[in-house]
Write an enzyme that holds these catalytic residues in place. Structure first.
Site, PDB file in Angstrom:
ATOM      1  N   ARG A   1       0.973  -1.222  -0.249  1.00 51.31           N
ATOM      2  CA  ARG A   1       0.020  -0.198   0.692  1.00 51.31           C
ATOM      3  C   ARG A   1       0.843   1.242   0.183  1.00 51.31           C
ATOM      4  O   ARG A   1       0.268   2.441  -0.408  1.00 51.31           O
ATOM      5  CB  ARG A   1      -0.767  -0.118   1.258  1.00 51.31           C
ATOM      6  CG  ARG A   1      -2.277  -1.218   0.845  1.00 51.31           C
ATOM      7  CD  ARG A   1      -2.658  -1.772   2.152  1.00 51.31           C
ATOM      8  NE  ARG A   1      -4.393  -1.676   1.757  1.00 51.31           N
ATOM      9  CZ  ARG A   1      -5.090  -2.274   2.251  1.00 51.31           C
ATOM     10  NH1 ARG A   1      -5.055  -2.352   3.640  1.00 51.31           N
ATOM     11  NH2 ARG A   1      -6.023  -2.743   2.828  1.00 51.31           N
TER      12      ARG A   1
ATOM     13  N   LYS B   1     -17.361 -17.061   3.956  1.00 49.95           N
ATOM     14  CA  LYS B   1     -18.276 -17.368   4.715  1.00 49.95           C
ATOM     15  C   LYS B   1     -19.447 -16.827   2.972  1.00 49.95           C
ATOM     16  O   LYS B   1     -18.859 -15.833   2.048  1.00 49.95           O
ATOM     17  CB  LYS B   1     -19.129 -16.437   5.439  1.00 49.95           C
ATOM     18  CG  LYS B   1     -18.680 -16.564   6.698  1.00 49.95           C
ATOM     19  CD  LYS B   1     -19.322 -15.412   7.720  1.00 49.95           C
ATOM     20  CE  LYS B   1     -19.197 -15.666   8.749  1.00 49.95           C
ATOM     21  NZ  LYS B   1     -20.222 -14.559   9.378  1.00 49.95           N
TER      22      LYS B   1
ATOM     23  N   GLY C   1      -8.117  -8.037  -0.079  1.00 46.88           N
ATOM     24  CA  GLY C   1      -8.058  -8.931   0.669  1.00 46.88           C
ATOM     25  C   GLY C   1      -6.835 -10.562   1.502  1.00 46.88           C
ATOM     26  O   GLY C   1      -5.767  -9.966   0.635  1.00 46.88           O
TER      27      GLY C   1
ATOM     28  N   GLY D   1     -12.717  -5.079   0.048  1.00 46.91           N
ATOM     29  CA  GLY D   1     -13.889  -4.815   0.660  1.00 46.91           C
ATOM     30  C   GLY D   1     -14.709  -3.353  -0.566  1.00 46.91           C
ATOM     31  O   GLY D   1     -16.189  -3.929  -0.979  1.00 46.91           O
TER      32      GLY D   1
HETATM   33  P1  AMP Z   1     -12.813 -13.452   3.176  1.00 51.39           P
HETATM   34  O1  AMP Z   1     -12.257 -12.729   4.550  1.00 51.39           O
HETATM   35  O2  AMP Z   1     -14.330 -14.333   2.954  1.00 51.39           O
HETATM   36  O3  AMP Z   1     -12.794 -13.926   1.849  1.00 51.39           O
HETATM   37  O4  AMP Z   1     -12.620 -15.323   4.317  1.00 51.39           O
HETATM   38  C1  AMP Z   1     -10.886 -15.372   4.494  1.00 51.39           C
HETATM   39  C2  AMP Z   1     -11.101 -16.804   5.258  1.00 51.39           C
HETATM   40  O5  AMP Z   1     -11.304 -17.647   5.114  1.00 51.39           O
HETATM   41  C3  AMP Z   1      -9.822 -16.943   5.803  1.00 51.39           C
HETATM   42  O6  AMP Z   1      -9.376 -16.428   6.897  1.00 51.39           O
HETATM   43  C4  AMP Z   1      -9.296 -18.203   5.544  1.00 51.39           C
HETATM   44  O7  AMP Z   1      -8.319 -19.069   6.776  1.00 51.39           O
HETATM   45  C5  AMP Z   1     -10.994 -18.666   6.246  1.00 51.39           C
HETATM   46  N1  AMP Z   1     -11.348 -20.184   4.830  1.00 51.39           N
HETATM   47  C6  AMP Z   1     -10.739 -20.604   3.827  1.00 51.39           C
HETATM   48  N2  AMP Z   1     -11.106 -21.733   3.051  1.00 51.39           N
HETATM   49  C7  AMP Z   1     -11.565 -22.153   4.558  1.00 51.39           C
HETATM   50  C8  AMP Z   1     -12.376 -23.390   5.542  1.00 51.39           C
HETATM   51  N3  AMP Z   1     -12.114 -23.833   4.439  1.00 51.39           N
HETATM   52  N4  AMP Z   1     -12.862 -23.344   6.849  1.00 51.39           N
HETATM   53  C9  AMP Z   1     -12.191 -22.516   7.115  1.00 51.39           C
HETATM   54  N5  AMP Z   1     -11.809 -21.167   6.994  1.00 51.39           N
HETATM   55  C10 AMP Z   1     -11.434 -20.778   5.656  1.00 51.39           C
END
Ligand code: AMP
Length: 395
Positions: free
Chosen positions: A35, A197, A353, A376
């Protein structure tokens, strides 16, 4: 919206909102300068034209006022080295210190204000606080794309008090690349969506279904799809209240002729830890007390084949718990496939991210077309939402 090249900064003091929210280690040393490096062209343009710069940013999420571990003074060595110019530190972002330094600021000089989030007025979007910030400069430049989706004092409210205001180069690049991908993608266009999620990414997935040829879903969110289709997912991440929705998405993808790809196999663990026991199983065949933490080799092979044939690639979210070395293989393989497609002429946009962290950790930052500085904000822009930090520059 005015762009930085619409202005000449000779003898003008620019109040420049940047995103210096960089990771620091326990010794308070910057561990990823992406950044800082990204902000240099905007700062240099102003300085080279004979202007001066008052830099403001946030760092982390301080909740109890000033705390040394969130002080922006820790980034000064990196900033000075990257700029090749001395940067004075104001020690505060409002008050007499900041105003005296800004008054004394000469042509070609730079000051860095202290973390704006040391005041809760920043995130509250407080007018009086914004007025105090606005008094420091004569022209407002916003180059903090990563916070453009927040109506905070220094990203949005402050702009009301300037007649002259514009977007910096990062902002311009981010929008140009996002627009290119959404409006004019070379085909096949593949989106890779992963992460924890599904509920965080519903809007973007909906939007992408109208745009892409292939939609690869990996990471934690994929297990909700698998369970909804009757698969066994053990203790894997799942949002039961989204199961029906994932079935709708699968139907929508068919109607829209989008090739929706889910993992074919998974690396599963008997515990949520890097040292857990591991095994590879077919998707939907996870024993009740195990959990899926990565995609398996068959999924990697299938996803790589799609990525390598794609001419436009958008990637947001890891394929597994890549923070655990033993479960980072899928994410790393996808990163390598994106790099290889880019080397063969494809356009690749990494959506900030965790996918940006994965690409940068592997040293691939320069081997993809563009790594977004704002996860985001990029997603919200692509979903079609108005970003307050941008909208205010249009008035
Ligand atoms: P996001 O911010 O929604 O892109 O999510 C990123 C996070 O998702 C990271 O910290 C990963 O460790 C988590 N993640 C990815 N795959 C899995 C999984 N199979 N089980 C639990 N956490 C996960």
């Amino acid at each position: 919206m005015r762009n930085i090249d619409d202005y000449n900064f000779r003898n003008r003091k620019a109040l420049l909102r940047v995103d210096f929210n960089v990771p620091l280690n326990n010794e308070l040393i910057v561990t990823d300068e992406t950044r800082i490096i990204a902000a240099i062209p905007t700062i240099k343009k102003i300085i080279n034209e004979g202007g001066s710069v008052i830099l403001m940013s946030h760092l982390g999420r301080p909740e109890k006022g000033p705390e040394d571990k969130f002080s922006l003074r820790h980034i000064i060595p990196n900033l000075q080295e990257r700029l090749g110019i001395e940067v004075k530190f104001a020690g505060d972002c409002i008050g007499s210190l900041a105003s005296e330094l800004s008054k004394a600021l000469g042509t070609g000089e730079i000051i860095l204000l202290e973390n704006v989030r040391f005041y809760q007025e920043e995130t509250q979007g407080d007018q009086d606080f914004a007025i105090k910030l606005a008094k420091l400069g004569y022209i407002y430049v916003n180059d903090a794309f990563g916070t453009a989706h927040r109506a905070h004092a220094s990203t949005t409210i402050v702009a009301q008090f300037f007649e002259d205001k514009c977007a910096g180069y990062i902002m311009g690049n981010e929008l140009a690349y996002a627009n290119k991908v959404l409006e004019d993608p070379n085909r096949p266009f593949t989106a890779i969506v992963g992460g924890a999620k599904i509920s965080d990414k519903i809007m973007i997935i909906e939007k992408l279904l109208d745009k892409v040829d292939n939609l690869i879903i990996g990471g934690g969110m994929s297990y909700t799809f698998i369970k909804a289709q009757g698969g066994a997912i053990g203790k894997s991440l799942c949002e039961d209240n989204r199961k029906a929705y994932t079935l709708e998405l699968i139907e929508k993808a068919k109607v829209k002729n989008v090739n929706l790809c889910l993992p074919l196999d998974n690396v599963i663990a008997d515990d949520f830890s890097n040292n857990a026991k591991r095994q590879i199983v077919k998707s939907g065949e996870i024993p009740y007390d195990w959990e899926g933490l990565d995609i398996g080799p068959q999924s990697i092979y299938a996803f790589e084949n799609i990525i390598k044939k794609s001419k436009t690639i958008l990637w947001n979210g890891p394929m597994g718990v890549f923070e655990f070395h033993n479960f980072a293989v899928g994410t790393e393989a996808i990163a390598e496939a994106v790099v290889s497609a880019t080397q063969n002429g494809s356009f690749s946009l990494i959506g900030g991210g965790d996918s940006a962290a994965a690409i940068n950790n592997l040293g691939f930052g320069n081997k993809v077309s563009y790594v977004s500085t704002g996860g985001g904000a990029l997603l919200e822009y692509m979903e079609g939402k108005t970003l307050p930090g941008l909208a205010i520059l249009e008035n």
